[in-house]
Design a protein around this motif. Structure first.
Motif, short mmCIF file in Angstrom:
data_model
loop_
_atom_site.label_atom_id
_atom_site.label_comp_id
_atom_site.label_asym_id
_atom_site.label_seq_id
_atom_site.Cartn_x
_atom_site.Cartn_y
_atom_site.Cartn_z
N VAL A 17 0.84 -1.21 0.00
CA VAL A 17 0.00 0.00 0.00
C VAL A 17 0.87 1.26 0.00
O VAL A 17 0.61 2.21 -0.75
N LYS A 18 1.92 1.24 0.81
CA LYS A 18 2.83 2.39 0.86
C LYS A 18 3.47 2.63 -0.52
O LYS A 18 3.55 3.76 -0.99
N ALA A 19 3.90 1.55 -1.18
CA ALA A 19 4.52 1.68 -2.51
C ALA A 19 3.54 2.25 -3.52
O ALA A 19 3.92 3.08 -4.36
N GLU A 20 2.29 1.83 -3.45
CA GLU A 20 1.28 2.35 -4.38
C GLU A 20 1.06 3.84 -4.18
O GLU A 20 0.92 4.60 -5.14
N LEU A 21 1.03 4.27 -2.92
CA LEU A 21 0.87 5.69 -2.64
C LEU A 21 2.09 6.49 -3.11
O LEU A 21 1.95 7.59 -3.65
N GLN A 22 3.27 5.93 -2.93
CA GLN A 22 4.48 6.61 -3.37
C GLN A 22 4.50 6.74 -4.89
O GLN A 22 4.97 7.75 -5.41
N GLN A 23 3.97 5.75 -5.60
CA GLN A 23 3.89 5.84 -7.06
C GLN A 23 2.98 6.99 -7.49
O GLN A 23 3.15 7.56 -8.57
N LEU A 24 2.01 7.32 -6.62
CA LEU A 24 1.12 8.45 -6.91
C LEU A 24 1.73 9.78 -6.48
O LEU A 24 1.12 10.83 -6.63
N GLY A 25 2.93 9.71 -5.89
CA GLY A 25 3.61 10.93 -5.47
C GLY A 25 3.30 11.35 -4.05
O GLY A 25 3.52 12.50 -3.67
N HIS A 26 2.78 10.44 -3.24
CA HIS A 26 2.45 10.75 -1.85
C HIS A 26 3.37 9.97 -0.92
O HIS A 26 3.64 8.80 -1.14
N GLN A 27 3.82 10.64 0.12
CA GLN A 27 4.63 9.99 1.15
C GLN A 27 3.77 9.85 2.39
O GLN A 27 3.50 10.84 3.07
N PRO A 28 3.31 8.63 2.70
CA PRO A 28 2.46 8.45 3.89
C PRO A 28 3.21 8.80 5.17
O PRO A 28 4.39 8.49 5.30
N LEU A 29 2.51 9.45 6.11
CA LEU A 29 3.08 9.75 7.42
C LEU A 29 3.15 8.48 8.25
O LEU A 29 4.09 8.28 9.01
N SER A 30 2.14 7.62 8.11
CA SER A 30 2.16 6.32 8.78
C SER A 30 1.29 5.34 8.01
O SER A 30 0.31 5.73 7.37
N VAL A 31 1.69 4.07 8.07
CA VAL A 31 0.93 3.00 7.45
C VAL A 31 0.78 1.90 8.50
O VAL A 31 1.76 1.29 8.90
N GLU A 32 -0.44 1.73 8.97
CA GLU A 32 -0.74 0.71 9.98
C GLU A 32 -1.74 -0.27 9.38
O GLU A 32 -2.26 -0.04 8.30
N LEU A 33 -2.01 -1.34 10.10
CA LEU A 33 -2.98 -2.31 9.61
C LEU A 33 -4.33 -1.63 9.41
O LEU A 33 -4.92 -1.11 10.34
N GLU A 35 -5.07 1.18 8.04
CA GLU A 35 -5.15 2.64 8.08
C GLU A 35 -3.87 3.29 7.60
O GLU A 35 -2.77 2.88 7.97
N VAL A 36 -4.04 4.33 6.77
CA VAL A 36 -2.91 5.10 6.26
C VAL A 36 -3.17 6.56 6.59
O VAL A 36 -4.28 7.07 6.41
N VAL A 37 -2.14 7.25 7.07
CA VAL A 37 -2.24 8.68 7.33
C VAL A 37 -1.35 9.39 6.31
O VAL A 37 -0.16 9.09 6.20
N LEU A 38 -1.97 10.31 5.56
CA LEU A 38 -1.25 11.09 4.54
C LEU A 38 -1.08 12.53 5.01
O LEU A 38 -1.90 13.04 5.78
N ASP A 39 -0.05 13.18 4.49
CA ASP A 39 0.18 14.58 4.85
C ASP A 39 -0.77 15.52 4.13
O ASP A 39 -1.02 16.62 4.57
N LYS A 40 -1.30 15.06 2.99
CA LYS A 40 -2.25 15.90 2.25
C LYS A 40 -3.30 15.02 1.60
O LYS A 40 -3.12 13.82 1.41
#
Length: 186
Positions: A17-33, A35-40
Motif C-alpha cells: 500500500v505504501k509503494a502504491e501511494l508513493q507511485q502516486l507521489g504521496h509519502q504516507p506519514l504512517s501505514v498501519e494495519l 489505516e494510512v495517514v497522509l500529509d495531504k
C-alpha cells in the motif's frame, strides 16, 4: 488525511500500500494495519486511481464509519493474536472497548450484523490460524502453544481446534497439504 483499507492484515500488505501511494507521489506519514495517514488529501482522480490499484491487489478503500470500525476490530484482533501474544491474557471485550472507545455490545452487534459471525468466533478463528502456524513450524509442543495462546489447557486447545478444523492438532501436523489460510480469508 486518513484512509481506511480493508484486507490490509500484515506487514507485506503495508509495504504494498505504501509503494502504491508513493507511485502516486504521496509519502504516507504512517501505514498501519487497515489505516494510512497522509500529509495531504488525495485528489479525486488520485483517489480513483488508488482505489482501482488497491482492488487489483485484493484490498478495498473503505468509506463508511461502520465498515471502518469493523476493519479496526479485525485488525486489532489480528494484531493481538499474531503479534502481541503477551496481551492475550487480557479480556477481549475490555481490550477492544478501550482501544476503540466504543461499547462492546454495540461493536459485537454491528460486527455480527455485517460479518455474519461474532467477534468471539472471529477471535477463535484467528487463534486457530496461529495454532496452525506454530504447528507447521514444529518448534513448540502443544502444551507450549496452549500456554502461549492463553488456552486453559491442551485439552481445551485440542477441542477448539477440532471444532474449527475438523482435525486434531496431531493429525493436522501430520498432513502436508493446505495447512494454513491467509489471514484475510479467515
Amino acid at each position: 488525511m486518513k484512509l481506511h483499507i480493508k484486507n490490509m492484515v500484515c506487514d507485506r500488505c503495508k509495504m504494498v500500500v505504501k509503494a502504491e501511494l508513493q507511485q502516486l507521489g504521496h509519502q504516507p506519514l504512517s501505514v498501519e494495519l487497515g489505516e494510512v495517514v497522509l500529509d495531504k488529501e488525495l485528489s479525486s482522480e488520485e483517489k480513483t486511481v488508488f482505489k482501482k490499484k488497491l482492488e487489483a491487489l485484493g484490498f478495498e478503500l473503505i468509506d463508511d464509519k461502520r465498515s471502518r470500525l469493523i476493519e479496526k476490530i479485525k485488525n486489532l484482533i489480528i494484531e493481538l493474536v499474531h503479534q502481541q501474544n503477551s496481551l492475550l491474557k487480557t479480556n477481549l471485550s475490555d481490550y477492544l472497548s478501550s482501544r476503540l472507545n466504543h461499547d462492546y455490545n454495540y461493536m459485537t452487534n454491528l460486527f455480527t450484523e455485517v460479518e455474519g459471525t461474532t467477534i468471539e468466533k472471529y477471535f477463535i478463528a484467528q487463534k486457530i490460524e496461529k495454532v496452525k502456524e506454530l504447528l507447521v513450524y514444529d518448534e513448540l509442543t502443544l502444551s507450549e502453544i496452549a500456554w502461549q495462546l492463553n488456552y486453559s489447557s491442551v485439552a481445551h486447545l485440542s477441542s477448539q481446534f477440532k471444532k474449527v478444523t475438523g482435525l486434531t492438532p496431531s493429525h493436522f501436523k501430520n498432513i502436508k497439504n493446505k495447512k494454513r489460510n491467509p489471514l484475510d480469508k479467515v
